[in-house]
Design an enzyme around this catalytic site. Structure first.
Site, short mmCIF file in Angstrom:
data_model
loop_
_atom_site.label_atom_id
_atom_site.label_comp_id
_atom_site.label_asym_id
_atom_site.label_seq_id
_atom_site.Cartn_x
_atom_site.Cartn_y
_atom_site.Cartn_z
CB SER A 8 -7.86 3.85 2.53
OG SER A 8 -7.25 3.27 3.41
CB SER A 15 -8.40 1.25 5.49
OG SER A 15 -9.20 2.43 5.34
CE LYS A 53 -3.89 1.82 2.53
NZ LYS A 53 -5.02 1.71 3.68
#
Lengths: 519, 99
Positions: free
Chosen positions: A158, A182, A83
Site C-alpha cells: 500500500s 506494504s 504515509k
C-alpha cells in the site's frame, strides 16, 4: 549535484555545516514535487497533500536553532514524505479513503511527534491503498500513484506513494507501514530501501489500524544508512501503544556503518527453498541468484533452509487480516468523524451507518470487511479463523527452526517486477500473490527489509532482495543491506536509481503556494 | 471447497453494516467464493495439537499508574464530527418510533 539527489545523511551534514540552509533544502524538494508530482491523472501522484507553509516553517526553525548554536539531531532539516495513514494535527489524514476525506485529526501520532522533535521536515502526506489494503495504490479513493521507472506501472502498495516519492527524488526519506508487505513490496518495485521493523519496535499510536496484530510502521529511504538513521528516530517504547516493546532498540546505525565495510564473514545466510520457482518471474529469480552469489563473495556462509508452512502463510493471512479489518473498520460508523450520508431526520443511525459505509468504502475494503465478517461468523470461526491462527504458530516455528541454522534468511521481495496499472485491479487473488514472500514476517512479527538488487532482464525494472532477521535483530538487516549496497554501487558505478529514466519536467504550479489536496 | 450464495453475501453485508447495490452483491458473491476457495487451504494443515497465535509476540497486560492525564479538548474532537450540538456528538435516531 542537485539537492534532491543527495542522501538524507549528506543533506543533514550540509545543513549542520552551514553549506546549505534547511529552508533551501525544503524548497528544492517542494520545487521537485511541483515539477513531477502532478497532475493527479498522469504525474507521479505520490502526494495527497503537500503543506508548503508548514514545511518551510519547520525548516526555518531548524535554521534558527543552528544560528542559535543549538545541537542539531542527525536528520535535522531533512525533508520527509509521510504515509497518509499516520495522524498529523496540522494536515488532513485520509487513509486513502473517501470516508476520511478532509479529516483533520485532533492529535499527532507518536511517529509524527518524534519526526518533528528530530527536526525532520514533513513535506506532506503520501498516497496509499485505502486503509493500507492493497499492493498497487489502485485502491486509493484519490487515484493511483505511478512508478517513476515507468509511469504506466504501479509503484507497489500500500505504501506506493511513499516509495514513489523517493524514487522520483521528491523526498529523501519517507515513512511506510507494513501489514503484509506494504513497505517492502513498494521498495522492491521502485528500487528503494524499505524496512519493516520487529513488530512493536515502532509505536502504532496514531497509525490508523488495518490489522492490529500485523501492522508495523517503518523507514523508507534511498540508502541503507538513511533508513537506519530514520529508523532510530521513530523506534522505541511508547506507553501509548500497549504492544510497543519496552526494550532498547538495537544499534541499527552502527550496523549500517559496519555493513558498509563489505565484510560479511561469519554471517550465515539461509535461502528459503519455498520462496521461489513457479510463479516467480525469470528476471526476478536471476537477480536474486546473483544477490545470493554476492553474499557468498562478501564472506557469508550460504545454506538452504526449508520453511514448509510458508506455503500456507498467504491463505492464513487472508483470513486473519480481514477478520481484524472487519473489526477495526467498524469504527467508521459515521457518528464521531468522517463522512456521514443520508442523515435526513427520518433515517435511523443504523441506516445512516450502512449508507455511509456502503458509499464510502472502496471495493477492496468492502471485500475484506465481508471476508472477515464471514470468517468470524459462528459456524466458520474454528474452521477458518481458528485454523489460520494455528498456521500462524507453525509459520513462526518454521522461522525459529530456520534461524537456528542461519542468522538471516533471504528471498526475492516480490515474485514479479512492477505490473501495469489496471492489470490486477479486479483480480484479488492475483493481487494478493504480490505479498507471498513478505507475509510470513508479519505473521511471525520478525524484522524484514527489501534492498535493491538490480533490474530484471526482460523489462528493465527493479528487483528487491528480501532479508529476514529474528525478532529484535533488526540490526542484522542493516549490516547485510549496507554490505550489498556498497558492492552493487561499485559494480553499477552508483545507485540503482541513477539508472531510472529522468521524469519529464511538468513545471506549472507554483511551489510556494499550498497545493492542498491534489485528488 | 466452500460455496457462498448471494443471499449469504447479502446477510453478511447487513451484519457488516454495508449498504451494497445489487450488482455489487453479485460481483462480491463470485469473488468471495473464489477467495474462500483459496484460503480454505489452511484446513489442509494438520494442526489439532497446535496452539493458536493471536499476536506476533507474547504480550502481557500493561497497566499504568492511576494518575489523571490531560485528554484531548472537546472542541478539537467535535470539530471533526459530522454533526455536533451542545458540546456533544449529534447522531441520528437510535431507536425506532415504536420503541
Amino acid at each position: 549535484m542537485t539537492l534532491t539527489r543527495k542522501t538524507a545523511a549528506e543533506l543533514a551534514s550540509s545543513i549542520k555545516s552551514g553549506e546549505v540552509s534547511a529552508v533551501e533544502v525544503t524548497r528544492a524538494h517542494l520545487d521537485r514535487i511541483a515539477e513531477v508530482d502532478g497532475p493527479a491523472e498522469s504525474g507521479v501522484h505520490a502526494f495527497l497533500h503537500v503543506d508548503t507553509d508548514s514545511a518551510l516553517a519547520a525548516a526555518a526553525v531548524v535554521d534558527q536553532k543552528r544560528a542559535d548554536g543549538d545541537e542539531l539531531g542527525p536528520l535535522a532539516g531533512v525533508p520527509l514524505a509521510l504515509k497518509d495513514v499516520i495522524t498529523t494535527a496540522d494536515m488532513p489524514t485520509t487513509a486513502g479513503s473517501k470516508l476520511l476525506e478532509g479529516w483533520r485529526p485532533p492529535y499527532d501520532a507518536t511517529i509524527t511527534r518524534r519526526l518533528r522533535e528530530a527536526g525532520i521536515v514533513i513535506l506532506g502526506k503520501t498516497n496509499l491503498d485505502e486503509f493500507a489494503m492493497g499492493s498497487s495504490t489502485e485502491n486509493s479513493a484519490f487515484g493511483p500513484s505511478r512508478n517513476p521507472w515507468d509511469l504506466t506501472r504501479i509503484p507497489g502498495g500500500s505504501g506506493g506513494g511513499s516509495a514513489a516519492s523517493l524514487a522520483a527524488f521528491e523526498a529523501p526519506l519517507a515513512i511506510g507501514t507494513d501489514t503484509g508487505g506494504s513497505i517492502r513490496q513498494p521498495a522492491a518495485v521502485t528500487g528503494t530501501v524499505g524496512v519493516k521493523p520487529t513488530y512493536g519496535g515502532v509505536s502504532r499510536y496514531g497509525l490508523i489500524a488495518c490489522a492490529s496484530s500485523l501492522d508495523q510502521a517503518g523507514p523508507c529511504a534511498r540508502t541503507v544508512l538513511d533508513a537506519a538513521l530514520l529508523h532510530s528516530v521513530i523506534a522505541g517504547h511508547d506507553p501509548n501503544d500497549s504492544t510497543s516493546i519496552d526494550q532498547p532498540v538495537p544499534d541499527i546505525v552502527a550496523a549500517a556503518r559496519k555493513g558498509a565495510d563489505g565484510d560479511l564473514s561469519g554471517l550465515r545466510v539461509g535461502v528459503v527453498k519455498e520462496l521461489g520457482g513457479e510463479g516467480y518471474q525469470a528476471g526476478v529469480e536471476a537477480r536474486f541468484n546473483d544477490a545470493v552469489a554476492l553474499l557468498s563473495k562478501l564472506g557469508a556462509e550460504v545454506v538452504e533452509v526449508s520453511c514448509p508452512h510458508f506455503a500456507y502463510a498467504l491463505p492464513a493471512y487472508y483470513l486473519i487480516l480481514p477478520s481484524e479489518v472487519s473489526s477495526n473498520l467498524a469504527r467508521f460508523d459515521a457518528m464521531r468523524y468522517g463522512l456521514r450520508l443520508g442523515d435526513d431526520g427520518t433515517r435511523s443511525a443504523e441506516e445512516v451507518m450502512s449508507l455511509t459505509r456502503g458509499a464510502g468504502f472502496g471495493a477492496e475494503a468492502k471485500r475484506r470487511i465481508m471476508l472477515g465478517t464471514y470468517a468470524l461468523s459462528s459456524g466458520y470461526y474454528d474452521a477458518y479463523y481458528g485454523q489460520a491462527q494455528k498456521v500462524r504458530t507453525l509459520v513462526a516455528r518454521d522461522f525459529d527452526a530456520a534461524f537456528a541454522k542461519a542468522d538471516v534468511l533471504v528471498s526475492p521481495t516480490t515474485p514479479t517486477t512492477a505490473f501495469p496499472i489496471g492489470e490486477k485491479v479486479d483480480d484479488p487473488l492475483a493481487m494478493y500473490k504480490n505479498d507471498l514472500c513478505t507475509i510470513p514476517s508479519n505473521l511471525a512479527g520478525n524484522a524484514s527489509a527489501s534492498f535493491p538488487c538490480g533490474l530484471a532482464d526482460e523489462d528493465g525494472l527493479p528487483v528487491g532482495l528480501h532479508v529476514m532477521a529474528p525478532v529484535l535483530a533488526d540490526d542484522r538487516l542493516y549490516r547485510v543491506g549496507a554490505a550489498v549496497e556498497q558492492a552493487y554501487a561499485a559494480q553499477w558505478g552508483g545507485t540503482l536509481l541513477e539508472q531510472a529514466p529522468a521524469l519529464d519536467g511538468r513545471r506549472g504550479e507554483s511551489a510556494t503556494a499550498d497545493r492542498g489536496v491534489v485528488s | 471447497m466452500p460455496s457462498i450464495s448471494r443471499e449469504e453475501v447479502a446477510h453478511l453485508a447487513r451484519l457488516a453494516r454495508l449498504d451494497l447495490a445489487p450488482d455489487e452483491l453479485d460481483h462480491l458473491a463470485g469473488q468471495l467464493d473464489q477467495i474462500l476457495g483459496a484460503v480454505a487451504q489452511v484446513t489442509e494443515v494438520a494442526a489439532d495439537d497446535i496452539p493458536p497465535t493471536s499476536h506476533a509476540l507474547p504480550l502481557t497486560n500493561v497497566y499504568r499508574d492511576d494518575e489523571p492525564r490531560p485528554c484531548l479538548p472537546a472542541e478539537s474532537v467535535l470539530a471533526a464530527a459530522p454533526a455536533a450540538e451542545d458540546g456533544r456528538f449529534r447522531v441520528p435516531q437510535i431507536l425506532g418510533e415504536e420503541a
